[in-house]
Motif scaffolding. Structure first.
Motif, PDB file in Angstrom:
ATOM      1  N   PHE A  35       0.915  -1.349  -0.024  1.00 64.09           N
ATOM      2  CA  PHE A  35      -0.439  -0.267  -0.050  1.00 64.09           C
ATOM      3  C   PHE A  35       1.086   1.392  -0.163  1.00 64.09           C
ATOM      4  O   PHE A  35       0.762   2.734  -0.121  1.00 64.09           O
ATOM      5  CB  PHE A  35      -0.911   0.157   0.884  1.00 64.09           C
ATOM      6  CG  PHE A  35      -0.696   0.306   2.800  1.00 64.09           C
ATOM      7  CD1 PHE A  35      -0.147   1.353   2.914  1.00 64.09           C
ATOM      8  CD2 PHE A  35       0.733  -0.665   3.022  1.00 64.09           C
ATOM      9  CE1 PHE A  35       0.367   1.494   4.339  1.00 64.09           C
ATOM     10  CE2 PHE A  35       0.802  -0.692   4.129  1.00 64.09           C
ATOM     11  CZ  PHE A  35       1.246   0.822   4.717  1.00 64.09           C
ATOM     12  N   LYS A  36       2.443   1.251  -0.102  1.00 58.19           N
ATOM     13  CA  LYS A  36       2.893   2.309  -0.052  1.00 58.19           C
ATOM     14  C   LYS A  36       3.589   2.649  -1.471  1.00 58.19           C
ATOM     15  O   LYS A  36       3.454   1.656  -2.326  1.00 58.19           O
ATOM     16  CB  LYS A  36       4.340   2.123   0.692  1.00 58.19           C
ATOM     17  CG  LYS A  36       3.595   2.251   2.034  1.00 58.19           C
ATOM     18  CD  LYS A  36       3.913   3.461   3.057  1.00 58.19           C
ATOM     19  CE  LYS A  36       3.783   3.065   4.430  1.00 58.19           C
ATOM     20  NZ  LYS A  36       3.987   4.301   5.203  1.00 58.19           N
ATOM     21  N   GLU A  37       4.564   3.576  -1.521  1.00 60.57           N
ATOM     22  CA  GLU A  37       5.004   3.579  -2.585  1.00 60.57           C
ATOM     23  C   GLU A  37       5.634   3.643  -3.665  1.00 60.57           C
ATOM     24  O   GLU A  37       6.256   3.491  -4.629  1.00 60.57           O
ATOM     25  CB  GLU A  37       4.745   5.616  -3.039  1.00 60.57           C
ATOM     26  CG  GLU A  37       5.556   5.913  -2.148  1.00 60.57           C
ATOM     27  CD  GLU A  37       5.718   6.208  -0.768  1.00 60.57           C
ATOM     28  OE1 GLU A  37       6.226   7.221   0.230  1.00 60.57           O
ATOM     29  OE2 GLU A  37       4.289   5.996  -0.040  1.00 60.57           O
ATOM     30  N   PHE A  38       6.374   2.445  -2.134  1.00 60.40           N
ATOM     31  CA  PHE A  38       7.853   1.756  -2.241  1.00 60.40           C
ATOM     32  C   PHE A  38       6.956   0.330  -3.497  1.00 60.40           C
ATOM     33  O   PHE A  38       6.522  -0.403  -3.185  1.00 60.40           O
ATOM     34  CB  PHE A  38       8.269   1.219  -1.353  1.00 60.40           C
ATOM     35  CG  PHE A  38       8.942   3.139  -0.633  1.00 60.40           C
ATOM     36  CD1 PHE A  38       9.677   3.800  -1.435  1.00 60.40           C
ATOM     37  CD2 PHE A  38       7.901   2.985   0.037  1.00 60.40           C
ATOM     38  CE1 PHE A  38       9.356   4.783  -0.599  1.00 60.40           C
ATOM     39  CE2 PHE A  38       7.916   4.187   1.079  1.00 60.40           C
ATOM     40  CZ  PHE A  38       9.336   4.902   0.535  1.00 60.40           C
ATOM     41  N   SER A  39       8.025  -0.327  -4.342  1.00 55.78           N
ATOM     42  CA  SER A  39       7.996  -1.976  -5.040  1.00 55.78           C
ATOM     43  C   SER A  39       8.995  -2.431  -3.874  1.00 55.78           C
ATOM     44  O   SER A  39      10.005  -2.093  -3.014  1.00 55.78           O
ATOM     45  CB  SER A  39       8.547  -1.543  -5.991  1.00 55.78           C
ATOM     46  OG  SER A  39       9.577  -1.584  -6.402  1.00 55.78           O
ATOM     47  N   ILE A  40       8.693  -4.355  -3.941  1.00 52.57           N
ATOM     48  CA  ILE A  40       9.879  -4.290  -3.360  1.00 52.57           C
ATOM     49  C   ILE A  40      10.751  -4.277  -3.529  1.00 52.57           C
ATOM     50  O   ILE A  40      12.199  -4.139  -3.107  1.00 52.57           O
ATOM     51  CB  ILE A  40       9.453  -6.060  -3.876  1.00 52.57           C
ATOM     52  CG1 ILE A  40       7.967  -6.559  -3.391  1.00 52.57           C
ATOM     53  CG2 ILE A  40      10.264  -7.168  -3.565  1.00 52.57           C
ATOM     54  CD1 ILE A  40       7.659  -6.621  -1.469  1.00 52.57           C
ATOM     55  N   LYS A  41      11.473  -4.154  -5.283  1.00 51.59           N
ATOM     56  CA  LYS A  41      12.468  -4.000  -5.198  1.00 51.59           C
ATOM     57  C   LYS A  41      13.147  -2.446  -4.385  1.00 51.59           C
ATOM     58  O   LYS A  41      14.654  -1.958  -4.568  1.00 51.59           O
ATOM     59  CB  LYS A  41      12.092  -3.462  -7.234  1.00 51.59           C
ATOM     60  CG  LYS A  41      14.096  -3.172  -7.837  1.00 51.59           C
ATOM     61  CD  LYS A  41      14.540  -3.034  -8.979  1.00 51.59           C
ATOM     62  CE  LYS A  41      15.018  -3.281  -9.807  1.00 51.59           C
ATOM     63  NZ  LYS A  41      15.013  -3.155 -11.292  1.00 51.59           N
ATOM     64  N   ASP A  42      12.580  -0.958  -4.897  1.00 50.73           N
ATOM     65  CA  ASP A  42      12.821  -0.750  -4.071  1.00 50.73           C
ATOM     66  C   ASP A  42      13.331  -0.318  -2.432  1.00 50.73           C
ATOM     67  O   ASP A  42      14.178  -0.071  -2.231  1.00 50.73           O
ATOM     68  CB  ASP A  42      12.088   0.818  -3.784  1.00 50.73           C
ATOM     69  CG  ASP A  42      11.746   1.329  -5.598  1.00 50.73           C
ATOM     70  OD1 ASP A  42      12.545   1.654  -6.725  1.00 50.73           O
ATOM     71  OD2 ASP A  42      10.310   2.184  -6.138  1.00 50.73           O
ATOM     72  N   LEU A  43      12.282  -0.833  -1.561  1.00 51.19           N
ATOM     73  CA  LEU A  43      12.492  -1.451  -0.611  1.00 51.19           C
ATOM     74  C   LEU A  43      14.089  -2.471  -0.071  1.00 51.19           C
ATOM     75  O   LEU A  43      14.540  -2.113   0.294  1.00 51.19           O
ATOM     76  CB  LEU A  43      11.237  -2.273   0.191  1.00 51.19           C
ATOM     77  CG  LEU A  43      10.058  -1.837   0.136  1.00 51.19           C
ATOM     78  CD1 LEU A  43       8.877  -2.446   0.317  1.00 51.19           C
ATOM     79  CD2 LEU A  43       9.890  -0.656   1.378  1.00 51.19           C
ATOM     80  N   LEU A  44      14.407  -3.091  -1.111  1.00 55.11           N
ATOM     81  CA  LEU A  44      15.295  -3.894  -1.221  1.00 55.11           C
ATOM     82  C   LEU A  44      16.530  -3.476  -1.201  1.00 55.11           C
ATOM     83  O   LEU A  44      17.469  -3.374  -0.686  1.00 55.11           O
ATOM     84  CB  LEU A  44      15.123  -5.825  -2.015  1.00 55.11           C
ATOM     85  CG  LEU A  44      14.441  -6.364  -1.442  1.00 55.11           C
ATOM     86  CD1 LEU A  44      14.104  -6.972  -2.506  1.00 55.11           C
ATOM     87  CD2 LEU A  44      14.555  -6.810  -0.667  1.00 55.11           C
TER      88      LEU A  44
END
Length: 170
Positions: free
Chosen positions: A148-157
């Motif tokens: 639900f945030k503006e971050f993708s899994i890729k961004d978070l990693l």
């Protein structure tokens, strides 16, 4: 939600809550370290029966006598979890405790659906997050934030070593 083979549900709980029992799913070709696939499937099955804006998920082998502290700390825009086995974010980015958590039902459903879909892909592991790279609790937190945030899994990693970033999104 629990498995048909699990007979550990206290009788008083059955009177207080509605349970959905499921056949134990096959984990052939799926990542199931620490029973994470079972947990995601069971949680998702239970969440699909929730008719309220918020859902409280907890392990079926635990009970809580007073949830006032939880309700007093709850922020509807966040996921609130217990501190049982919670790991410091500097040590384990995105780690939550899966003993219990409460949040918006739609966000929990999306997170579990996305995580289940990722686990259903078997050995693809395009983000290289399975096979002991991350704990199940980190994976749940990671997929919840991405749901639900503006971050993708890729961004978070990509930002997992940036302590300020991790603390902000947590």
């Amino acid at each position: 939600s629990t498995w048909k083979s699990d007979n550990k549900i206290p009788s008083q709980i059955k009177r207080e809550f509605r349970f959905k029992t499921n056949a134990l799913p096959s984990v052939e070709g799926k990542h199931n370290a620490a029973n994470i696939y079972y947990q995601v499937v069971s949680t998702l099955e239970g969440l699909t029966k929730v008719k309220t804006t918020y859902a409280f998920k907890h392990r079926s082998d635990e009970k809580y006598s007073n949830l006032d502290v939880v309700l007093n700390q709850f922020n509807p825009d966040k996921l609130l979890c217990s501190n049982i086995f919670f790991r410091p974010l500097s040590y384990a980015p995105y780690h939550i405790s899966d003993h219990f958590f409460v949040g918006k039902t739609k966000n929990l459903i999306k997170a579990c659906s996305d995580f289940k879909k990722y686990l259903d892909e078997g050995n693809k592991d395009k983000y290289q997050i399975l096979e002991n790279r991350y704990s199940p609790e980190q994976l749940i937190g990671l997929f919840y934030i991405a749901s639900f945030k503006e971050f993708s899994i890729k961004d978070l990693l990509k930002n997992k070593k940036d302590k300020k970033f991790v603390f902000k999104v947590m």
